[in-house]
Design a protein around this motif. Structure first.
Motif, PDB file in Angstrom:
ATOM      1  N   THR A 249       0.826  -1.206   0.000  1.00 26.00           N
ATOM      2  CA  THR A 249       0.000   0.000   0.000  1.00 26.00           C
ATOM      3  C   THR A 249       0.863   1.259   0.000  1.00 26.00           C
ATOM      4  OG1 THR A 249      -0.165  -0.129   2.418  1.00 26.00           O
ATOM      5  CG2 THR A 249      -1.930  -1.148   1.145  1.00 26.00           C
ATOM      6  N   THR A 252       1.665   1.951  -3.561  1.00 23.85           N
ATOM      7  CA  THR A 252       0.419   2.396  -4.200  1.00 23.85           C
ATOM      8  C   THR A 252       0.140   3.862  -3.881  1.00 23.85           C
ATOM      9  OG1 THR A 252      -0.478   0.153  -4.040  1.00 23.85           O
ATOM     10  CG2 THR A 252      -2.051   1.938  -4.404  1.00 23.85           C
ATOM     11  N   THR A 289       0.046  -7.274  -1.401  1.00 18.47           N
ATOM     12  CA  THR A 289      -0.168  -6.631  -0.102  1.00 18.47           C
ATOM     13  C   THR A 289      -0.463  -7.663   0.963  1.00 18.47           C
ATOM     14  OG1 THR A 289      -1.484  -4.950   1.048  1.00 18.47           O
ATOM     15  CG2 THR A 289      -2.639  -6.271  -0.605  1.00 18.47           C
ATOM     16  N   VAL A 302      -7.433  -1.203  -0.246  1.00 13.82           N
ATOM     17  CA  VAL A 302      -7.549  -2.408  -1.075  1.00 13.82           C
ATOM     18  C   VAL A 302      -8.980  -2.594  -1.556  1.00 13.82           C
ATOM     19  CG1 VAL A 302      -5.517  -3.553  -0.125  1.00 13.82           C
ATOM     20  CG2 VAL A 302      -7.737  -3.922   0.970  1.00 13.82           C
ATOM     21  N   ILE A 311     -13.133  -8.042  -1.515  1.00 13.82           N
ATOM     22  CA  ILE A 311     -12.056  -8.024  -0.519  1.00 13.82           C
ATOM     23  C   ILE A 311     -12.503  -8.727   0.758  1.00 13.82           C
ATOM     24  CG2 ILE A 311     -10.761  -6.523   1.064  1.00 13.82           C
ATOM     25  CD1 ILE A 311      -9.480  -6.746  -1.688  1.00 13.82           C
ATOM     26  N   ILE A 334      -3.272  -9.171  -5.855  1.00 19.77           N
ATOM     27  CA  ILE A 334      -4.583  -8.757  -6.356  1.00 19.77           C
ATOM     28  C   ILE A 334      -4.445  -8.251  -7.784  1.00 19.77           C
ATOM     29  CG2 ILE A 334      -6.584  -7.274  -5.977  1.00 19.77           C
ATOM     30  CD1 ILE A 334      -5.656  -6.917  -3.086  1.00 19.77           C
TER      31      ILE A 334
END
Length: 337
Positions: A249, A252, A289, A302, A311, A334
């Motif tokens: 994350t 990201t 992740t 997410v 999720i 993912i």
């Protein structure tokens, strides 16, 4: 949007308290659209494609937890959030009684520190000795609060990625903990490019979400930097129709912050981006992740990347299959938004 929308029940025995012996032997849940496949992390090179670009966070965790006393004798625990200059830093402080501006703290009987101010739950503190030297001699690796034990010498190595090179974090970019030189070698043989950026994970990552953060859609600030060479790697991946795969994350948030602040270029600055469902991802195509805490900003991230329902179903699948959660736990890959 409420944090309770992103809750799930996790049996306590599934919270990993220790790292497994081999980093790349972690379990990997491959989430492709609505399909869930149970794998091992060492399978990752066979899931990626020639031309893909894997981007990791090379931040290095500081020994950022210090123990000391107030001049009155009361114990304090300091978690350094960010080093400001050679002698000054911001931190969370656990203490009893009162702690005001000009209060003094003593570390190891001889090192003195003074409280300068308090802003948004963080103390601004000045040390009479260089803070990096203090951490080297007095600091502990700051294991997360859900790991219910004291750190050991093993954590000094294992709560750190094998590629960490830029000191400044108080928490590990945990998705990167699973990588080994063997996995990197197999990825390169597969024709996968590997790039790095830096985001220094702050102590705010362990703090509960505040109502104003949800309303304003802003998190605590964290420093990140993106190099010109990584930008060139991203351009090359796009030319080859490769995917941009964010490891964690933190990567990201850094990449999406970069795109929101003016586009692809070398950059150094801070981000407080709060990614929630409805966010339009501009650069990240797939994500690796770990499993995150219920009701956390990372669960929201997410969920924004895929969707909340899938999720939560994937988390329920992982719980039923006995995956381990959080920093020393297992991992997800993912793809297929």
């Amino acid at each position: 949007m409420k944090t309770s929308d992103f809750n799930f029940h996790l049996p306590e025995h599934l919270i990993a308290q220790n790292p497994i012996d081999d980093r790349d032997a972690s379990r990997l849940l491959h989430v492709n659209g609505t399909r869930f496949t149970d794998r091992t992390f060492s399978d990752l090179p066979r899931l990626l494609k020639t031309g893909d670009l894997l981007i990791l966070n090379n931040t290095e965790v500081m020994p950022a937890r210090l123990h000391g006393v107030k001049t009155s004798g009361g114990k304090v625990e300091i978690l350094i959030e960010r080093v400001i200059d050679e002698f000054s830093f911001s931190a969370q402080v656990k203490f009893s009684g009162k702690l005001r501006a000009d209060s003094e703290l003593i570390i190891s009987n001889t090192i003195r520190m003074k409280i300068i101010d308090r802003v948004n739950g963080f103390f601004l503190i000045r040390s009479d000795e260089p803070i990096h030297e203090v951490m080297e001699t007095q600091g502990q690796i700051p294991l997360p609060p859900y790991i219910k034990r004291n750190p050991t010498s093993k954590d000094t190595q294992r709560y750190q990625t094998v590629f960490a090179s830029e000191r400044g974090a108080v928490a590990a970019p945990t998705a990167g903990l699973h990588f080994t030189e063997t996995v990197f070698s197999e990825l390169r043989q597969q024709g996968v490019d590997i790039g790095f950026l830096t985001l220094h994970v702050g102590a705010g990552t362990f703090m509960p979400l505040r109502e104003e953060q949800i309303l304003e859609k802003k998190l605590h600030q964290e420093f990140f930097s993106v190099s010109r060479s990584l930008c060139n790697q991203i351009k090359q991946a796009h030319l080859k129709s490769g995917r941009i795969i964010a490891v964690g994350t933190t990567v990201t948030r850094a990449l999406e912050s970069l795109m929101m602040s003016g586009g692809l270029r070398d950059y150094k600055g801070f981000t407080n981006i709060f990614i929630t469902p409805g966010f339009e991802f501009k650069i990240v195509d797939a994500m690796i992740t770990n499993f995150h805490l219920p009701g956390s900003s990372l669960m929201m991230l997410v969920s924004a990347f895929l969707n909340k329902e899938t999720i939560l179903k994937s988390y329920n699948h992982a719980i039923k299959k006995g995956y381990h959660f959080y920093s020393y736990g297992d991992v997800m890959y993912i793809e297929g938004k």
